[in-house]
Motif scaffolding. Sequence first.
Motif, PDB file in Angstrom:
ATOM      1  N   VAL A 209       3.189  -8.157  53.161  1.00  0.00           N
ATOM      2  CA  VAL A 209       2.830  -7.744  54.518  1.00  0.00           C
ATOM      3  C   VAL A 209       2.936  -6.230  54.668  1.00  0.00           C
ATOM      4  CG1 VAL A 209       3.575  -9.931  55.510  1.00  0.00           C
ATOM      5  CG2 VAL A 209       5.200  -8.047  55.364  1.00  0.00           C
ATOM      6  N   ARG A 210       2.195  -5.728  55.631  1.00  0.00           N
ATOM      7  CA  ARG A 210       2.321  -4.322  56.003  1.00  0.00           C
ATOM      8  C   ARG A 210       3.646  -4.091  56.713  1.00  0.00           C
ATOM      9  NH1 ARG A 210      -2.685  -4.251  59.736  1.00  0.00           N
ATOM     10  NH2 ARG A 210      -1.612  -2.428  60.559  1.00  0.00           N
ATOM     11  N   ASP A 211       4.112  -2.861  56.657  1.00  0.00           N
ATOM     12  CA  ASP A 211       5.396  -2.520  57.266  1.00  0.00           C
ATOM     13  C   ASP A 211       5.429  -2.843  58.754  1.00  0.00           C
ATOM     14  OD1 ASP A 211       8.046  -1.036  57.318  1.00  0.00           O
ATOM     15  OD2 ASP A 211       6.867   0.191  58.713  1.00  0.00           O
ATOM     16  N   ASP A 212       4.309  -2.611  59.461  1.00  0.00           N
ATOM     17  CA  ASP A 212       4.312  -2.834  60.906  1.00  0.00           C
ATOM     18  C   ASP A 212       4.246  -4.315  61.272  1.00  0.00           C
ATOM     19  OD1 ASP A 212       1.726  -2.886  59.882  1.00  0.00           O
ATOM     20  OD2 ASP A 212       0.808  -2.213  61.740  1.00  0.00           O
ATOM     21  N   HIS A 213       4.038  -5.186  60.297  1.00  0.00           N
ATOM     22  CA  HIS A 213       4.062  -6.630  60.541  1.00  0.00           C
ATOM     23  C   HIS A 213       5.364  -7.280  60.069  1.00  0.00           C
ATOM     24  CE1 HIS A 213      -0.637  -7.066  60.680  1.00  0.00           C
ATOM     25  NE2 HIS A 213      -0.135  -6.389  61.694  1.00  0.00           N
ATOM     26  N   ALA A 214       6.194  -6.519  59.389  1.00  0.00           N
ATOM     27  CA  ALA A 214       7.390  -7.090  58.768  1.00  0.00           C
ATOM     28  C   ALA A 214       8.374  -7.627  59.800  1.00  0.00           C
ATOM     29  CB  ALA A 214       8.067  -6.038  57.890  1.00  0.00           C
ATOM     30  N   ALA A 215       8.448  -7.003  60.967  1.00  0.00           N
ATOM     31  CA  ALA A 215       9.426  -7.427  61.974  1.00  0.00           C
ATOM     32  C   ALA A 215       9.223  -8.882  62.365  1.00  0.00           C
ATOM     33  CB  ALA A 215       9.334  -6.525  63.202  1.00  0.00           C
ATOM     34  N   PHE A 216       7.975  -9.333  62.431  1.00  0.00           N
ATOM     35  CA  PHE A 216       7.703 -10.726  62.785  1.00  0.00           C
ATOM     36  C   PHE A 216       8.321 -11.670  61.760  1.00  0.00           C
ATOM     37  CE2 PHE A 216       5.177 -14.583  62.393  1.00  0.00           C
ATOM     38  CZ  PHE A 216       5.067 -15.008  63.703  1.00  0.00           C
ATOM     39  N   TYR A 217       8.130 -11.375  60.479  1.00  0.00           N
ATOM     40  CA  TYR A 217       8.630 -12.266  59.439  1.00  0.00           C
ATOM     41  C   TYR A 217      10.154 -12.230  59.359  1.00  0.00           C
ATOM     42  CZ  TYR A 217       3.792 -12.672  58.088  1.00  0.00           C
ATOM     43  OH  TYR A 217       2.442 -12.934  58.111  1.00  0.00           O
ATOM     44  N   LYS A 218      10.756 -11.085  59.628  1.00  0.00           N
ATOM     45  CA  LYS A 218      12.214 -11.008  59.643  1.00  0.00           C
ATOM     46  C   LYS A 218      12.788 -11.768  60.830  1.00  0.00           C
ATOM     47  CE  LYS A 218      12.235  -6.440  59.216  1.00  0.00           C
ATOM     48  NZ  LYS A 218      12.748  -5.058  59.061  1.00  0.00           N
ATOM     49  N   ARG A 219      12.108 -11.688  61.955  1.00  0.00           N
ATOM     50  CA  ARG A 219      12.622 -12.329  63.171  1.00  0.00           C
ATOM     51  C   ARG A 219      12.408 -13.836  63.143  1.00  0.00           C
ATOM     52  NH1 ARG A 219       9.921 -13.204  67.982  1.00  0.00           N
ATOM     53  NH2 ARG A 219       8.221 -11.869  67.274  1.00  0.00           N
ATOM     54  N   ILE A 220      11.252 -14.277  62.695  1.00  0.00           N
ATOM     55  CA  ILE A 220      10.923 -15.699  62.744  1.00  0.00           C
ATOM     56  C   ILE A 220      11.458 -16.452  61.531  1.00  0.00           C
ATOM     57  CG2 ILE A 220       9.046 -17.378  62.918  1.00  0.00           C
ATOM     58  CD1 ILE A 220       9.498 -15.544  65.381  1.00  0.00           C
ATOM     59  N   TYR A 221      11.341 -15.867  60.342  1.00  0.00           N
ATOM     60  CA  TYR A 221      11.713 -16.561  59.108  1.00  0.00           C
ATOM     61  C   TYR A 221      12.970 -15.998  58.462  1.00  0.00           C
ATOM     62  CZ  TYR A 221       6.985 -18.455  59.467  1.00  0.00           C
ATOM     63  OH  TYR A 221       5.850 -19.074  59.900  1.00  0.00           O
ATOM     64  N   PHE A 222      13.591 -15.002  59.087  1.00  0.00           N
ATOM     65  CA  PHE A 222      14.767 -14.351  58.500  1.00  0.00           C
ATOM     66  C   PHE A 222      14.457 -13.876  57.079  1.00  0.00           C
ATOM     67  CE2 PHE A 222      16.237 -17.563  61.541  1.00  0.00           C
ATOM     68  CZ  PHE A 222      16.986 -16.777  62.396  1.00  0.00           C
ATOM     69  N   SER A 223      13.230 -13.417  56.869  1.00  0.00           N
ATOM     70  CA  SER A 223      12.812 -12.972  55.543  1.00  0.00           C
ATOM     71  C   SER A 223      13.519 -11.676  55.162  1.00  0.00           C
ATOM     72  CB  SER A 223      11.301 -12.755  55.505  1.00  0.00           C
ATOM     73  OG  SER A 223      10.604 -13.955  55.759  1.00  0.00           O
ATOM     74  N   GLU A 224      13.796 -11.531  53.871  1.00  0.00           N
ATOM     75  CA  GLU A 224      14.402 -10.301  53.366  1.00  0.00           C
ATOM     76  C   GLU A 224      13.399  -9.572  52.485  1.00  0.00           C
ATOM     77  OE1 GLU A 224      17.516 -10.727  50.545  1.00  0.00           O
ATOM     78  OE2 GLU A 224      16.657 -12.520  49.608  1.00  0.00           O
TER      79      GLU A 224
END
Length: 255
Positions: free
Chosen positions: A169-184
Amino acid sequence: MIGLSGAARGRSREEAGQRSGFVNNIFSILERTEYRRTDSGEDLEDIYKLRYKSYRTHGIVPEIGAGSIYDDLDEVDNVYRFGVYIDQHLVSTLRIHVLDRSNRPGPSTQAFGDLVHPMIDAGHTLIDPSRFAADPEWSRAYPQIPYITLRLAGMACFFFDAPYCLSTVRDDHAAFYKRIYFSEKIGEARPYPGVYSKVELYRADVSAIRERSFQRFPFFWSSKVEQRLMFERPREGELAPLTILPTAKYMNAAA
């Protein structure tokens, strides 16, 4: 344990109410939603055109005369391409690659092979979703579209018993994946073919977040039947289902 102040308790109740309204809103949209696994024909062409329309609107790709976006990874044996429809209108799409020792092609191995191949060599099956695209007009009316689309990735994790879900993912989309999926984040930004922006590699631990995800977002739940219809390859002579209805509504009805 530190107690909450009266104001904080009020905010907590208000936030819970907002989450409930958000969840109920998505369940109501799922009542009008259907999924289609597309392997050929006009539906597939529509998906490629939707990718282009979405990416051009957001300035992600250059202008292409054909007005559609596809690549070699759309033709490999381990790919699944889905269209998501609301009221029979194509509103979004997602592509999923299932990576294992026998099937390695995917966006993550293409950009971060040095990080992903060792996980595959260790015997892990990995889910590698990509090419998420949403119709700009429908997205303005239904900002919940990413949730009803990305539940496909969760279903793939459960059906294939994959311990990890990867995201380039692009950096500006990463927050969604961290917030929803707790992705690292496990891979720093690198270039990706045909895309202006660099991409980062994120990994979600499926077993660690499964119950938390269902509690926060019960619309991510799916039945074994729905998972099978989504991802089981038809036998020779059998036809794939034309449309697949989300089963999360049964979880909502039971709640």
